[in-house]
Design an enzyme around this catalytic site. Structure first.
Site, PDB file in Angstrom:
ATOM      1  N   ARG B  60      17.706  37.467  17.714  1.00  0.00           N
ATOM      2  CA  ARG B  60      16.325  37.234  17.268  1.00  0.00           C
ATOM      3  C   ARG B  60      15.276  37.933  18.137  1.00  0.00           C
ATOM      4  NH1 ARG B  60      16.322  30.798  15.875  1.00  0.00           N
ATOM      5  NH2 ARG B  60      17.794  30.936  14.172  1.00  0.00           N
ATOM      6  N   HIS B 197      40.745  32.941  24.100  1.00  0.00           N
ATOM      7  CA  HIS B 197      40.881  33.772  25.302  1.00  0.00           C
ATOM      8  C   HIS B 197      42.070  33.365  26.165  1.00  0.00           C
ATOM      9  CE1 HIS B 197      38.438  30.548  27.123  1.00  0.00           C
ATOM     10  NE2 HIS B 197      39.083  30.864  28.218  1.00  0.00           N
ATOM     11  N   ASP B 254      38.074  20.427  22.229  1.00  0.00           N
ATOM     12  CA  ASP B 254      37.656  21.618  22.982  1.00  0.00           C
ATOM     13  C   ASP B 254      38.839  22.358  23.603  1.00  0.00           C
ATOM     14  OD1 ASP B 254      35.405  23.189  23.878  1.00  0.00           O
ATOM     15  OD2 ASP B 254      35.866  22.514  25.899  1.00  0.00           O
ATOM     16  N   HIS B 259      43.390  25.905  22.759  1.00  0.00           N
ATOM     17  CA  HIS B 259      44.075  26.580  23.872  1.00  0.00           C
ATOM     18  C   HIS B 259      45.467  26.003  24.161  1.00  0.00           C
ATOM     19  CE1 HIS B 259      40.301  28.452  24.449  1.00  0.00           C
ATOM     20  NE2 HIS B 259      39.728  27.505  25.144  1.00  0.00           N
ATOM     21  N   LYS B 359      38.053  17.249  32.605  1.00  0.00           N
ATOM     22  CA  LYS B 359      37.005  17.760  33.488  1.00  0.00           C
ATOM     23  C   LYS B 359      36.901  16.854  34.708  1.00  0.00           C
ATOM     24  CE  LYS B 359      34.362  20.446  30.290  1.00  0.00           C
ATOM     25  NZ  LYS B 359      34.731  21.713  30.909  1.00  0.00           N
TER      26      LYS B 359
END
Lengths: 337, 507
Positions: B60, B197, B254, B259, B359
């Site tokens: 943008r 990834h 997540d 993954h 985490k």
């Protein structure tokens, strides 16, 4: 570590090596200890006058990527038979790790007259089940009659035709040895890799690839005064590739003078009647090359061609290299024509 | 007959890539700055890209090509990891960087994009090959795909078109299917590259080499010899500035849905007949479809949801998840997830696969531990260390490598055993710098090698497994927080393994 003079007993050297690992283990940090790594035996044949420190540094740099048992044989031109050996380790601690990684190194000093005895000493010292590579740093040694006994131990012999006084003769000799079934590598060919890769990369582009059959002239400019082996190799390789797309160009060599003789200053592929080259790669300042093609200019860094960089590449190809074998035969033919 | 490049030398040259232009949607975003441009510059530095390679950034913010180049230069300098920067290489590379401002919801942007791409194609000889990279908000994937389709962007020439999208690929099975359907209105499935990834990491790829390049491990790779498998992806940091996003996602969605499921598939898949993209992906997909979908009453026995609370670590107070910026004070989000999966096929029947991710755990580590059955008879009359099972540990990060733990006789009199470790350190055994995951994956996308990309059926298979868990979790009120920051997660996770007679390995 242990040393002997006059004669060498391989069992003694192997025993010294075993002691070496025990002592390294004791120096280690508790549980972390020492990690022994080995992927080949690398035999280095060098003149006594060759820079021992430089060889040591090259081997040390090679070890992390090609961990090997290195056997460095230093020859002196002497008629009396004499042999001596010592054993030590090259160790390094990878950053952030607790464990040292070590490789063995055996250093043998020998007179020329002892060369016939050496194969029997080196053979038991090679690591079982792993390739043996022989790096011959001196053309004189390559020409000694008994050298073939030592080279017979190795899967592959790495030479450097740039060290020979006559590039044409060197290519002829090496081509003959290859035709007789010896697996060879030539560091003059290795020096070409980045230039060849840049050329190949240009023609990955379909628009440029379409121009390839139109190539009518090749210019290879190099340093020095005589045509070096690298130029013969490059010409042979280019002509072979172009023949596959139906082009049969003329090749022109141009000597720009200066050192080192094997360094290219310009490689151009042209089509008849066109003002602009189809592709050109010119040596630029600071280990770089300027690549021009299709109106675009790009810069590519050329790695410094140290012994380490060249050997690092060659050691990663312990087997046959069909591109090199084809180029060697064609380059020898071109050089001797 | 098309002409082949006669100068290739696969033994010595790196894989070459065809000419192409890459369009980055979200060119002003973090991913572009931190990962994409540094990876592309690095590929240029390594001479892996065509001389005419071009990037057209779009976002943008109003910016000129020059501004964009300046901005990217600063990013590359800042985020280029373990690589030198060369001003000349940058100058040549930057000539191929272009920018246009546009709102992805605005239909007028796409014809303008097409026109700009044509200009670039003429100037840079990109051959009409276009890689679209969606580094934008997931909610914008569909408008972008529709916009590209409506304006036929990049479709006129003879080149190829591919689209790369980042996770999340939906937030459940239904939304993943909807996303795929919308993408397929503009792109064939073979043109859609879903990036994970983790699969681009050298050590994950090395799992395939380790398993299928060696003859000695595969015979042991089954229920007869493997006792259980633990896959851990731990992070020591909290949610940082991603609190509001993470609050809606959680560790299960997540990390485990994508993954860790992919890593598990790589560990457990059958050998592929060839190393062609679809052959490898077929096997991964088959494995994912073989993971048993839990029934609602099995979920709380076989899974653990956790959320970190505040703690004092290293002399510093660290906030709990509910105290993080942008997080609701009563959030039920899982910052820790552990699951027990079973694979219903002949190779793995009955072998638990424990997956955990969290985490604010004690350290950042990702690894796979394969525990083999203990020797059938204990003949050495020692303590428990003499019966320690063999462990094969595949370390993904940070210290990439492989370790095999086995028992050895202690030197000296008597038959005393002790566990020892045989280590292979990836970085130190091959001194070369490993390419980053993004370098690998971007190159693969340009070459058209989808082996390491996730296919629609794989995404749907892993969502089917995860949805069954998530649905129960969504309807359960957890007593959060249930683990302190800096610990290895809730006690319930230990209990889950203890019920099967196992314990978590401390990485």
């Amino acid at each position: 570590m242990g040393a002997a003079s006059g004669t060498i007993a391989p069992d003694r050297i192997l025993h010294d090596m075993a002691d070496l690992w025990v002592s390294l283990g004791k120096q280690g940090d508790g549980d972390a200890g020492v990690l022994r790594a080995c992927s080949m035996t690398l035999v280095v044949a060098a003149e006594e006058s060759d820079d021992a420190q430089a060889i040591g540094e090259t081997l040390a740099a090679l070890m992390p990527e090609h961990p090997s048992r290195a056997i460095v044989i230093r020859f002196r031109a002497e008629d009396q038979r004499s042999l001596a050996a010592r054993v030590f380790a090259q160790c390094w601690m990878p950053f952030g790790h607790r464990q040292q990684i070590c490789c063995e190194q055996i250093e043998i000093t020998a007179s020329d007259a002892s060369l016939p005895d050496l194969a029997a000493v080196v053979l038991p010292l090679t690591v079982p089940d792993l390739p043996v590579m022989l790096w011959c740093r001196s053309p004189r040694l390559f020409h000694l009659p008994a050298f073939s006994q030592l080279s017979a131990i190795a899967q592959k012999v790495v030479l450097d035709s740039a060290a020979f006084s006559d590039a044409q003769a060197a290519l002829g000799e090496m081509s003959g040895a290859a035709a007789a079934g010896h697996l060879l590598a030539d560091l003059s060919w290795t020096r070409l890799t980045r230039w060849r890769e840049l050329i190949a990369q240009i023609f990955e582009n379909r628009a440029q690839l379409a121009n390839l059959p139109r190539v009518s002239d090749i210019l290879i400019a190099h340093r020095g005064t005589a045509i070096p082996a690298t130029s013969f190799y490059l010409a042979a390789w280019l002509m072979d590739g172009l023949a596959k797309v139906g082009a049969h160009p003329r090749v022109r060599f141009h000597a720009d003078g200066g050192e080192p003789a094997w360094r290219f200053t310009l490689v151009e592929l042209r089509a008849q009647g066109n003002a602009d080259a189809i592709a050109s790669i010119a040596l630029a300042e600071g280990h770089a090359a300027e690549v021009r093609t299709g109106g675009l200019v790009s810069k590519a860094l050329l790695p410094a061609l140290t012994d380490y960089a060249l050997m690092r590449e060659e050691l990663s190809i312990p087997g046959r290299d069909p591109s090199f074998e084809g180029a060697l035969a064609a380059a020898a033919k071109l050089a001797l024509s | 007959m098309s002409l082949e490049n006669p100068f290739q030398d696969p033994l010595r040259f790196e894989r070459r890539v065809p000419e192409c232009a890459m369009v980055i949607f979200g060119a002003n975003g973090d991913l572009t700055k931190r990962k994409l441009l540094p990876a592309l510059y690095r590929l240029a530095y390594e001479r892996r890209l065509d001389a005419g390679f071009a990037v057209l950034g779009i976002s943008r913010t109003a910016m000129s090509d020059g501004d964009f180049r300046e901005k990217m230069l600063a990013s590359v300098k800042e985020f280029l990891e373990d690589s030198p920067f060369d001003a000349d290489v940058w100058t040549a590379f930057a000539q191929g960087l272009f920018y246009m401002a546009g709102n992805f919801d605005d239909a007028a942007v796409y014809p303008a994009l097409d026109a700009r791409l044509k200009e670039i194609e003429t100037a840079r000889h990109t051959g009409g090959n276009t890689l679209f990279y969606l580094s934008a908000q997931p909610s914008q994937y569909i408008p972008i795909a529709q916009g590209l389709a409506a304006a036929n962007v990049g479709k006129a020439g003879s080149g190829w078109r591919r689209i790369v999208i980042e996770k999340p690929f939906g937030h459940d099975l239904a939304s993943a299917q909807k996303l795929s359907a919308e993408l397929h209105s503009a792109f064939e499935e073979s043109e859609v590259y879903r990036i994970d990834h983790y699969l681009g990491k050298e050590t994950v790829q090395n799992i395939l080499a380790f398993r299928f390049g060696n003859g000695i491990f595969e015979p042991l790779w089954n229920r007869r010899y493997v006792n259980h498998v633990q896959i851990t992806a731990a992070e020591s940091i909290g949610v940082e500035s991603r609190g509001s996003y993470y609050q809606e996602a959680g560790a299960l969605r997540d990390m485990i849905q994508n993954h860790l499921s992919q890593v598990m598939a790589t560990i457990a898949m059958e050998p592929s007949a060839t190393f062609r993209p679809n052959s490898v992906r077929d096997e991964r997909s088959k494995l994912l479809r073989s993971i048993r979908v839990m029934k609602p009453d099995e979920v709380l026995q076989n899974t653990v949801s956790g959320q970190y609370g505040p703690a004092h670590i290293g002399g510093e107070d660290v906030p709990g998840f509910r105290q993080e910026q942008g997080v609701k004070p009563d959030a039920q989000t899982d910052t820790y997830a552990a699951v027990t999966f079973f694979v219903d096929n002949w190779r793995w029947a009955g072998v638990p696969f424990y997956l955990r991710s969290g985490k604010r755990l004690p350290k950042r580590v990702t690894e796979i531990a394969i525990q083999f059955n203990a020797a059938p008879l204990e003949i050495f009359n020692g303590d428990e260390s003499t019966t320690a099972p063999n462990l094969l540990i595949l370390r993904i990060q940070p210290e990439e490598g492989i370790s095999l733990k086995f028992l050895s006789k202690r030197p000296g009199a008597g038959m005393k055993l002790r566990p020892v470790s045989m280590d292979f350190n990836y970085g130190s055994s091959f001194g070369e710098r490993s390419p980053s995951a993004y370098e690998t994956l971007l190159l693969d996308a340009i070459i058209g090698d989808a082996t390491l990309y996730t296919r629609q059926d794989m995404v749907e298979a892993s969502w089917a497994v995860v949805d069954a868990v998530q649905h129960v979790w969504d309807n359960t009120k957890f007593d959060f927080p249930n683990y302190a920051a800096g610990t290895w997660g809730p006690k319930a996770a230990d209990d889950m393994l203890a019920r099967c007679g196992h314990v978590w390995r401390q990485p």
